[in-house]
Scaffold this motif. Structure first.
Motif, short mmCIF file in Angstrom:
data_model
loop_
_atom_site.label_atom_id
_atom_site.label_comp_id
_atom_site.label_asym_id
_atom_site.label_seq_id
_atom_site.Cartn_x
_atom_site.Cartn_y
_atom_site.Cartn_z
N LEU A 1 31.20 71.87 -82.56
CA LEU A 1 30.50 73.01 -83.45
C LEU A 1 29.00 73.28 -82.94
O LEU A 1 28.53 72.59 -82.17
CB LEU A 1 30.37 72.38 -85.17
CG LEU A 1 31.89 71.67 -85.47
CD1 LEU A 1 31.56 71.23 -86.89
CD2 LEU A 1 32.91 73.12 -85.72
N GLY B 1 25.66 70.80 -86.99
CA GLY B 1 26.31 69.80 -88.11
C GLY B 1 26.63 70.41 -89.74
O GLY B 1 26.84 69.52 -90.55
N ALA C 1 29.97 70.20 -90.78
CA ALA C 1 30.60 68.93 -90.90
C ALA C 1 29.95 68.20 -92.21
O ALA C 1 30.49 67.48 -92.84
CB ALA C 1 30.03 68.03 -89.65
N LEU D 1 24.84 63.87 -87.85
CA LEU D 1 26.27 64.58 -87.56
C LEU D 1 25.89 65.29 -86.08
O LEU D 1 25.26 65.94 -85.72
CB LEU D 1 26.42 65.58 -88.43
CG LEU D 1 26.33 65.32 -89.96
CD1 LEU D 1 26.16 66.16 -91.13
CD2 LEU D 1 27.75 64.51 -90.09
#
Ligand code: ADE
Length: 267
Positions: free
Chosen positions: A145, A148, A151, A94
């Protein structure tokens, strides 16, 4: 389905995965989610997971060794088998640099036996992870962000709710915005849906009038054709207003096109 999440913040997942669909999917035995602390795969006293970037620059970079070691310990299928689809598994890194996560990808992942989500952190992850360990790099949107973790929670939620039996009324996951036809018929479009690639139509429930705001009359009519037409037109309007990009891949009838052309001439 098995989902493994590799992170330096394992406690982060206590909340998000213990509610709603993800909890239900686990309780029903449809899914097993395991969270792994990346620091468990370090060997120094400080449990170091990051280091300074070669070539200089700001910030720290996640080191490759703990991630590679963690994956070896998880006993996932070899990368070449995963990439050749001989193993129904996927290892996903991610990061903000990844391919965009879409409903189409959620459907693809829901058909697998196992997904491993590697949460990036700091300024980046040593690129050897993307090149030699992960099968793909995924981003949940065009914003940055700090890592991760959120996410990963988003992806787990989007995938788990597609597992047959996870959502009470399966027809509802086929109707909603972005629902990819792939389970029914793969159109190849990026985000086609039960309503053929449009955003979902508006929903109302009781009371029929709330603070002077009534529920649209068409929905109270009991006339199925009128309700169908009303919902379709509102979905078209909303898509045109909020996501006009979706219209070029949507399956539009002659009636839809006429309706949209009518809106265009009004404006
Ligand atoms: N890490 C930082 N930004 C991200 C994003 N947009 N998607 C996934 N992981 C990320």
């Amino acid at each position: 389905m098995k989902a493994d999440i590799v992170t330096i913040f394992p406690d982060f997942f206590r909340g998000p995965l213990d509610y709603g669909i993800t909890r239900r999917a686990q309780e029903m035995g449809l899914a097993a989610i395991q969270v792994h602390d990346l620091r468990e795969f370090t060997h120094d006293r400080h449990r170091t997971v990051d280091d300074r970037p070669f070539g200089g620059g700001e910030g720290m970079v996640l080191k490759p060794e703990p991630l590679f070691e963690c994956l070896e310990r998880l006993d996932v299928a070899p990368r070449e088998d995963r990439l050749a689809a001989r193993a129904k598994q996927s290892v996903i890194l991610l990061s903000a640099q990844g391919q965009r996560f879409t409903q189409k990808l959620a459907v693809e992942l829901a058909s697998l036996d196992r997904v491993v989500l590697l949460c990036g952190r700091y300024e980046g992850v040593d690129e050897r992870v993307a090149d030699h360990l992960a099968d793909r790099e995924v981003s949940i949107g065009d914003y940055v962000l700090s890592g991760g973790e959120i996410a990963a929670a988003v992806i787990v939620e989007a995938v788990m709710r597609l597992l047959p039996g996870a959502v009470g009324n399966e027809a509802s996951t086929q109707q909603e915005s972005f629902t990819v036809d792939a389970r029914v018929k793969n159109t190849g479009a990026d985000s086609t849906c039960g309503s053929n690639g449009l955003l979902d139509y508006p929903h109302y429930t009781r009371p029929a009038e709330f603070r002077g705001i009534p529920v649209p009359e068409a929905l109270m009519s009991g006339n199925h054709e009128e309700i169908r037409r009303w919902r379709r037109q509102r979905a078209l309007e909303k898509t045109l207003r909020n996501r006009p990009d979706l219209l070029k891949n949507a399956a539009l009838s002659e009636e839809d096109k006429k309706f949209l052309a009518g809106i265009a001439t009004e404006q």
